[in-house]
Design a protein around this motif. Structure first.
Motif, PDB file in Angstrom:
ATOM      1  N   ALA A 104      12.696  -8.607 105.998  1.00 31.70           N
ATOM      2  CA  ALA A 104      12.774  -9.651 107.015  1.00 31.70           C
ATOM      3  C   ALA A 104      13.777  -9.261 108.090  1.00 31.70           C
ATOM      4  N   ASN A 105      13.417  -9.539 109.340  1.00 36.98           N
ATOM      5  CA  ASN A 105      14.306  -9.300 110.491  1.00 36.98           C
ATOM      6  C   ASN A 105      14.756  -7.844 110.597  1.00 36.98           C
ATOM      7  N   SER A 106      13.817  -6.949 110.475  1.00 33.75           N
ATOM      8  CA  SER A 106      14.109  -5.517 110.650  1.00 33.75           C
ATOM      9  C   SER A 106      13.056  -4.894 111.548  1.00 33.75           C
ATOM     10  N   SER A 107      13.354  -3.712 112.066  1.00 31.46           N
ATOM     11  CA  SER A 107      12.407  -3.009 112.930  1.00 31.46           C
ATOM     12  C   SER A 107      12.575  -1.510 112.767  1.00 31.46           C
ATOM     13  N   ILE A 108      11.547  -0.775 113.162  1.00 33.90           N
ATOM     14  CA  ILE A 108      11.604   0.685 113.142  1.00 33.90           C
ATOM     15  C   ILE A 108      11.111   1.223 114.481  1.00 33.90           C
ATOM     16  N   LEU A 109      11.665   2.348 114.882  1.00 32.25           N
ATOM     17  CA  LEU A 109      11.216   3.090 116.051  1.00 32.25           C
ATOM     18  C   LEU A 109      10.937   4.507 115.589  1.00 32.25           C
ATOM     19  N   VAL A 110       9.705   4.957 115.796  1.00 35.47           N
ATOM     20  CA  VAL A 110       9.249   6.223 115.234  1.00 35.47           C
ATOM     21  C   VAL A 110       8.939   7.211 116.350  1.00 35.47           C
ATOM     22  N   VAL A 111       9.459   8.422 116.195  1.00 33.26           N
ATOM     23  CA  VAL A 111       9.206   9.523 117.128  1.00 33.26           C
ATOM     24  C   VAL A 111       8.221  10.479 116.461  1.00 33.26           C
ATOM     25  N   ASN A 112       7.071  10.715 117.087  1.00 33.08           N
ATOM     26  CA  ASN A 112       6.055  11.606 116.534  1.00 33.08           C
ATOM     27  C   ASN A 112       6.073  12.943 117.263  1.00 33.08           C
ATOM     28  N   PHE A 113       6.522  13.977 116.583  1.00 31.89           N
ATOM     29  CA  PHE A 113       6.565  15.311 117.178  1.00 31.89           C
ATOM     30  C   PHE A 113       5.170  15.930 117.211  1.00 31.89           C
ATOM     31  N   LYS A 114       4.861  16.633 118.275  1.00 31.39           N
ATOM     32  CA  LYS A 114       3.540  17.226 118.463  1.00 31.39           C
ATOM     33  C   LYS A 114       3.556  18.717 118.159  1.00 31.39           C
ATOM     34  N   ASP A 115       2.527  19.179 117.434  1.00 31.34           N
ATOM     35  CA  ASP A 115       2.347  20.615 117.167  1.00 31.34           C
ATOM     36  C   ASP A 115       3.624  21.246 116.619  1.00 31.34           C
ATOM     37  N   ASP A 116       4.186  22.230 117.333  1.00 28.77           N
ATOM     38  CA  ASP A 116       5.373  22.942 116.845  1.00 28.77           C
ATOM     39  C   ASP A 116       6.664  22.436 117.477  1.00 28.77           C
ATOM     40  N   SER A 117       6.627  21.256 118.098  1.00 30.03           N
ATOM     41  CA  SER A 117       7.809  20.804 118.855  1.00 30.03           C
ATOM     42  C   SER A 117       9.007  20.520 117.956  1.00 30.03           C
ATOM     43  N   PHE A 118       8.777  20.105 116.700  1.00 25.27           N
ATOM     44  CA  PHE A 118       9.910  19.886 115.807  1.00 25.27           C
ATOM     45  C   PHE A 118      10.622  21.207 115.531  1.00 25.27           C
ATOM     46  N   PHE A 119       9.838  22.257 115.318  1.00 20.38           N
ATOM     47  CA  PHE A 119      10.392  23.606 115.129  1.00 20.38           C
ATOM     48  C   PHE A 119      11.197  24.024 116.351  1.00 20.38           C
ATOM     49  N   ARG A 120      10.723  23.652 117.523  1.00 27.89           N
ATOM     50  CA  ARG A 120      11.410  24.029 118.765  1.00 27.89           C
ATOM     51  C   ARG A 120      12.722  23.268 118.936  1.00 27.89           C
ATOM     52  N   PHE A 121      12.846  22.116 118.301  1.00 28.03           N
ATOM     53  CA  PHE A 121      14.107  21.373 118.348  1.00 28.03           C
ATOM     54  C   PHE A 121      15.121  21.908 117.347  1.00 28.03           C
ATOM     55  N   PHE A 122      14.666  22.112 116.103  1.00 27.79           N
ATOM     56  CA  PHE A 122      15.608  22.325 115.010  1.00 27.79           C
ATOM     57  C   PHE A 122      15.678  23.763 114.507  1.00 27.79           C
ATOM     58  N   GLY A 123      14.856  24.656 115.055  1.00 29.63           N
ATOM     59  CA  GLY A 123      15.020  26.058 114.728  1.00 29.63           C
ATOM     60  C   GLY A 123      14.209  26.531 113.538  1.00 29.63           C
ATOM     61  N   LYS A 124      14.570  27.712 113.080  1.00 29.71           N
ATOM     62  CA  LYS A 124      13.751  28.433 112.113  1.00 29.71           C
ATOM     63  C   LYS A 124      14.066  28.036 110.675  1.00 29.71           C
ATOM     64  N   PHE A 125      13.288  27.128 110.160  1.00 35.80           N
ATOM     65  CA  PHE A 125      13.297  26.800 108.744  1.00 35.80           C
ATOM     66  C   PHE A 125      11.967  26.124 108.453  1.00 35.80           C
ATOM     67  N   SER A 126      11.605  26.088 107.190  1.00 33.72           N
ATOM     68  CA  SER A 126      10.298  25.554 106.838  1.00 33.72           C
ATOM     69  C   SER A 126      10.228  24.055 107.081  1.00 33.72           C
ATOM     70  N   VAL A 127       9.205  23.612 107.806  1.00 37.17           N
ATOM     71  CA  VAL A 127       8.971  22.182 107.985  1.00 37.17           C
ATOM     72  C   VAL A 127       7.747  21.777 107.174  1.00 37.17           C
ATOM     73  N   GLU A 128       7.460  22.556 106.124  1.00 37.70           N
ATOM     74  CA  GLU A 128       6.191  22.366 105.419  1.00 37.70           C
ATOM     75  C   GLU A 128       6.126  21.041 104.666  1.00 37.70           C
ATOM     76  N   LYS A 129       7.200  20.638 104.004  1.00 37.13           N
ATOM     77  CA  LYS A 129       7.131  19.394 103.237  1.00 37.13           C
ATOM     78  C   LYS A 129       8.529  19.010 102.783  1.00 37.13           C
ATOM     79  N   TRP A 130       9.108  17.982 103.399  1.00 31.39           N
ATOM     80  CA  TRP A 130      10.439  17.555 102.987  1.00 31.39           C
ATOM     81  C   TRP A 130      10.798  16.237 103.636  1.00 31.39           C
ATOM     82  N   ILE A 131      11.858  15.647 103.129  1.00 23.86           N
ATOM     83  CA  ILE A 131      12.395  14.405 103.668  1.00 23.86           C
ATOM     84  C   ILE A 131      13.908  14.555 103.726  1.00 23.86           C
TER      85      ILE A 131
END
Length: 272
Positions: free
Chosen positions: A87-114
């Motif tokens: 109750a009384n909460s919200s979320i704002l979600v950023v959806n990275f496209k293609d390889d853009s997450f890799f371009r932000f955070f560099g060389k490491f596996s983005v295959e599956k993690w949290i």
């Protein structure tokens, strides 16, 4: 899609200069007195999520509960999962496209993690960013602030990443074509695809086939037509009904008929 009066969600488009970086932003809020649980279809994007108010939570396929403390980054989202907004909460979600997450955070596996995003950078800049966003009342202004924040971190897309993200010929093997164009081995292109995008062409094509089926179903539901399953099987490129059912179980963990029953509780990130 019309939802509960006290649960609101909508997409926010990105400016043209960021169209190759983000697909869109997504906002949802629960202004009711009780928690609301939804199911998110797989997106095959890496997602950065900010939570405001009471902590939101996610439930994985293996029934592991993940509590979102301020922000969380995860993906690519290969299978549907449940998320709960208190109750009384919200979320704002950023959806990275293609390889853009890799371009932000560099060389490491983005295959599956949290992870918490501060684990990916040397400073606690995302916790600081969350505090800045919390003071902004307008969601549109929050998005603008995030876009400005991201600018200094974004690296240029390399040649291989550009070719992988823009390849459109379904009749030829993209790995083989791009390997020839860039004078690399096919194995090297496959490795870069996994490393930079987090998934292979084969699994992404399977996801797109499933998503096409979902779109056709949603259109028929909107028109109040009876679902013609064999038309969907034929037009989406499935061999038979069992293959379609198998994909529903793989991506959503439910059958196509159960999807029809609970479709109003499932959020499609690709819907406009």
């Amino acid at each position: 899609m019309e939802l509960e009066p006290e649960y609101h969600q909508y997409r926010i488009s990105v400016p043209q200069e960021f169209e190759k970086v983000f697909t869109h932003f997504y906002f949802a809020e629960n202004t009711s007195d009780t928690p609301v649980t939804k199911t998110l279809l797989p997106t095959y994007h890496t997602i950065l999520l900010f939570c405001f108010g009471e902590s939101a939570s996610m439930m994985t396929r293996k029934k592991t509960k993940i509590v979102v403390d301020k922000s969380l980054v995860f993906g690519p989202v290969r299978q549907a999962f449940e998320y709960t907004l208190p109750a009384n909460s919200s979320i704002l979600v950023v959806n990275f496209k293609d390889d853009s997450f890799f371009r932000f955070f560099g060389k490491f596996s983005v295959e599956k993690w949290i992870k918490h995003p501060d684990e990916l950078v040397p400073e606690n800049c995302f916790t600081h960013l969350w505090h800045q966003l919390k003071e902004i009342d307008s969601t549109t202004q929050q998005v603008h602030y995030i876009l400005e924040f991201c600018k200094p971190y974004l690296q240029h897309q390399n040649t291989t990443g550009l070719l992988l993200s823009t390849y459109e010929n379904d009749l030829l093997n993209p790995i083989k074509v791009i390997a020839e164009q860039t004078h690399q081995t096919e194995r090297n292109i496959q490795r870069k695809q996994k490393e930079q995008f987090g998934y292979s062409f084969k699994e992404f094509n399977r996801y797109n086939r499933f998503l096409k089926a979902i779109k056709m179903i949603e259109e028929e539901i909107e028109k109040k037509n009876k679902i013609k399953w064999f038309t969907i099987i034929d037009q989406c490129g499935y061999y038979d009904q069992s293959q379609l059912i198998h994909d529903f179980k793989h991506f959503l963990n439910i059958s196509p008929t159960r999807y029809l029953k609970f479709q109003q509780d499932i959020c499609n990130p690709k819907s406009e």
